[in-house]
Design an enzyme around this catalytic site. Sequence first.
Site, PDB file in Angstrom:
ATOM      1  N   GLY A 303       0.840  -1.198   0.000  1.00 21.46           N
ATOM      2  CA  GLY A 303       0.000   0.000   0.000  1.00 21.46           C
ATOM      3  C   GLY A 303       0.870   1.240   0.000  1.00 21.46           C
ATOM      4  O   GLY A 303       1.566   1.501   0.982  1.00 21.46           O
ATOM      5  N   GLY A 307      -3.973   5.185   2.339  1.00 23.74           N
ATOM      6  CA  GLY A 307      -4.385   5.359   3.740  1.00 23.74           C
ATOM      7  C   GLY A 307      -5.248   6.584   3.978  1.00 23.74           C
ATOM      8  O   GLY A 307      -5.101   7.609   3.300  1.00 23.74           O
ATOM      9  N   CYS A 310      -3.400   9.849   4.842  1.00 21.10           N
ATOM     10  CA  CYS A 310      -2.207   9.899   4.012  1.00 21.10           C
ATOM     11  C   CYS A 310      -2.348  10.918   2.887  1.00 21.10           C
ATOM     12  O   CYS A 310      -3.398  11.001   2.249  1.00 21.10           O
ATOM     13  CB  CYS A 310      -2.035   8.502   3.449  1.00 21.10           C
ATOM     14  SG  CYS A 310      -0.953   8.415   2.072  1.00 21.10           S
ATOM     15  N   ASP A 342      -2.617  -3.072   3.050  1.00 21.71           N
ATOM     16  CA  ASP A 342      -2.517  -2.002   4.051  1.00 21.71           C
ATOM     17  C   ASP A 342      -3.072  -0.688   3.523  1.00 21.71           C
ATOM     18  O   ASP A 342      -2.443  -0.028   2.693  1.00 21.71           O
ATOM     19  CB  ASP A 342      -1.047  -1.835   4.455  1.00 21.71           C
ATOM     20  CG  ASP A 342      -0.870  -0.712   5.465  1.00 21.71           C
ATOM     21  OD1 ASP A 342      -1.871  -0.302   6.090  1.00 21.71           O
ATOM     22  OD2 ASP A 342       0.274  -0.247   5.628  1.00 21.71           O
ATOM     23  N   SER A 366      -7.736   4.008   9.801  1.00 13.80           N
ATOM     24  CA  SER A 366      -8.861   4.922  10.024  1.00 13.80           C
ATOM     25  C   SER A 366     -10.160   4.184  10.342  1.00 13.80           C
ATOM     26  O   SER A 366     -11.014   4.716  11.048  1.00 13.80           O
ATOM     27  CB  SER A 366      -9.048   5.832   8.807  1.00 13.80           C
ATOM     28  OG  SER A 366      -9.098   5.058   7.630  1.00 13.80           O
ATOM     29  N   ALA A 403       3.147  10.064   9.046  1.00 15.17           N
ATOM     30  CA  ALA A 403       4.066  11.019   8.433  1.00 15.17           C
ATOM     31  C   ALA A 403       3.474  12.425   8.431  1.00 15.17           C
ATOM     32  O   ALA A 403       3.918  13.291   7.693  1.00 15.17           O
ATOM     33  CB  ALA A 403       4.411  10.580   7.015  1.00 15.17           C
TER      34      ALA A 403
HETATM   35  P1  XMP Z   1      -6.218   3.374   6.568  1.00 13.88           P
HETATM   36  O1  XMP Z   1      -6.847   3.701   5.241  1.00 13.88           O
HETATM   37  O2  XMP Z   1      -6.743   2.088   7.122  1.00 13.88           O
HETATM   38  O3  XMP Z   1      -4.668   3.149   6.259  1.00 13.88           O
HETATM   39  O4  XMP Z   1      -6.304   4.500   7.525  1.00 13.88           O
HETATM   40  C1  XMP Z   1      -3.739   2.848   7.262  1.00 13.88           C
HETATM   41  C2  XMP Z   1      -2.349   2.885   6.674  1.00 13.88           C
HETATM   42  O5  XMP Z   1      -2.008   4.190   6.203  1.00 13.88           O
HETATM   43  C3  XMP Z   1      -0.591   4.285   6.104  1.00 13.88           C
HETATM   44  N1  XMP Z   1      -0.160   5.552   6.698  1.00 13.88           N
HETATM   45  C4  XMP Z   1       0.348   6.584   6.010  1.00 13.88           C
HETATM   46  N2  XMP Z   1       0.637   6.714   4.711  1.00 13.88           N
HETATM   47  N3  XMP Z   1       1.413   8.913   5.110  1.00 13.88           N
HETATM   48  C5  XMP Z   1       1.197   7.877   4.271  1.00 13.88           C
HETATM   49  O6  XMP Z   1       1.520   7.987   3.088  1.00 13.88           O
HETATM   50  C6  XMP Z   1       1.137   8.851   6.447  1.00 13.88           C
HETATM   51  O7  XMP Z   1       1.324   9.814   7.191  1.00 13.88           O
HETATM   52  C7  XMP Z   1       0.587   7.619   6.912  1.00 13.88           C
HETATM   53  N4  XMP Z   1       0.236   7.186   8.134  1.00 13.88           N
HETATM   54  C8  XMP Z   1      -0.214   5.920   7.970  1.00 13.88           C
HETATM   55  C9  XMP Z   1      -0.032   3.114   6.873  1.00 13.88           C
HETATM   56  O8  XMP Z   1       0.452   2.182   5.941  1.00 13.88           O
HETATM   57  C10 XMP Z   1      -1.239   2.606   7.649  1.00 13.88           C
HETATM   58  O9  XMP Z   1      -1.147   1.264   8.005  1.00 13.88           O
END
Ligand code: XMP
Length: 492
Positions: A303, A307, A310, A342, A366, A403
């Site tokens: 993934g 996210g 993200c 993911d 989320s 991030a």
């Molecule tokens: P969901 O859609 O379930 O996704 O909220 C969770 C995943 O999002 C990723 N993640 C990030 N990706 N910047 C990104 O590009 C971020 O700040 C960030 N924080 C989380 C991560 O793989 C998580 O499991």
Amino acid sequence: MIDLVRGATFDDFLFNPQYSILERRDPAAIDLTSRFSTGLTLKRPIVSANMDTVTRAEMAIAVAEEGGIGIIDRGFRSGEIEPQVREVEIVKRKQHGVIADPYTITAGASLAEAAARMRTTGVGTLVVVDDRNRLQGLLTARDLRFVDHSQGTVAFRMTPRERLIVQQGTPDLAAAEEVMRARKIKKLPLVDKDGALLGLVTARDLVTQRDLPFATRDAQGRLRVGAAIGAKGDYLERAAELIRAGVDVIVIDIAHGHSLVMARAIDAFRKQCGDAQLVTGNVATSEGVTFLLERGVNGIKVGIGPGGGCTTRLNTSFGVPQVQALVESRGAAGGRVPIIADGGVRRDGALVQALLFGGDTVMLGSALAGTTETPGDIVQKPVVVPESHKTVRVPFKVFRGMASLEAIVDRLDVEDLEAADVEALGAEGMEIAVPLRGSVRPILRDMLKHLCSAISYGGARSLGELQEMFRKDPARYVIRLTDSGRRESFER
Ligand code: XMP
């Protein structure tokens, strides 16, 4: 298949319903078993994301008890290893099969000391041992009832060794249960051939194990848990401490896993930690998967940019729509290593899509935000009710990308000291407020019920069977939606 899914994600598809052979869509009766990594199987294909607003001990316990696994995030300041280790320890101590280090006391100790020890440890049974750790007896809270604690020693009230049923060696839990049932006992001490204490099995622990039949447990009956580390800075020291605390799987999680930094990290990890279960990511292409596979990892997280918290794609224009990423990754992994899908699961129906297009398990961030088990403070925010135009105060919790600038500033990620790095990372996540939604458990159970309904619509008996049928003949299932088809399906 790849032509069909290029540029596409979950909301671009529906599946054709098939002749159903299931009489009940009950998660207790349908096999949802799936592999998280080569050495770790889950009864439910759910993983809670290693994010500092999603998974700490409380979430990891809930998810493991419901049959999945939680990955404790590494969002602690670099160098602060102990707080993350503590979260792992809390999960590992939550349930027991065999208590390997039961609380003990000596026969010569006073009853007052014994009572104090029960009070401070919160346990109702002390194992009485001599100075060479040999079993002498058992002392329970009942033995101290109605006696004057200021007089006498443990020897005076304990049930002595010769009146106890004792097991030599460490039996499996079914064998221990059989002994306890046949001999009508509530506690079974385990000893070696010289009589030294090996552990204790209690009826209460066995009942807990029964009450949660789908929970994810290790060989000792403890809940399983994972923990994330980075690929720089203190990551090797962190891995060693986490493994010492009993963590079941380490996840090396970086934004771009198909990288030189990752190659170095995997090599160093293997040198130090041997064949400990190692999941790595994130990648989103077949080249990325092959790269990790060739380095001998036990699971691959897929993934880049789907996210909920993200902003990578907005800010860099790099990433792969998640269904395309999953299909490509599955093709490259060829079932040799499990894929963790993911990110991007925003409605329950997307779960089965993630599992059919390529995921063995699904990582959720989320989707679990705002639940009681997530870490973080509750903030009250004024919200205007549209019908009455009245303002009410609603409790919210924060959910944020790892991030996001906020998360980075909080953990002052000294792994990447250069300011330029921090700024670049800071461009890839955001913070959002989510209204409180109660416990995560009914949310997970609903998801699993919907997954079982999907298995029924798909004409299969189990998740594994549906995945097999789908992979044999995807065209039988997949409908690529038009804009109006998508509106009719998902806009409400
Ligand atoms: P969901 O859609 O379930 O996704 O909220 C969770 C995943 O999002 C990723 N993640 C990030 N990706 N910047 C990104 O590009 C971020 O700040 C960030 N924080 C989380 C991560 O793989 C998580 O499991």
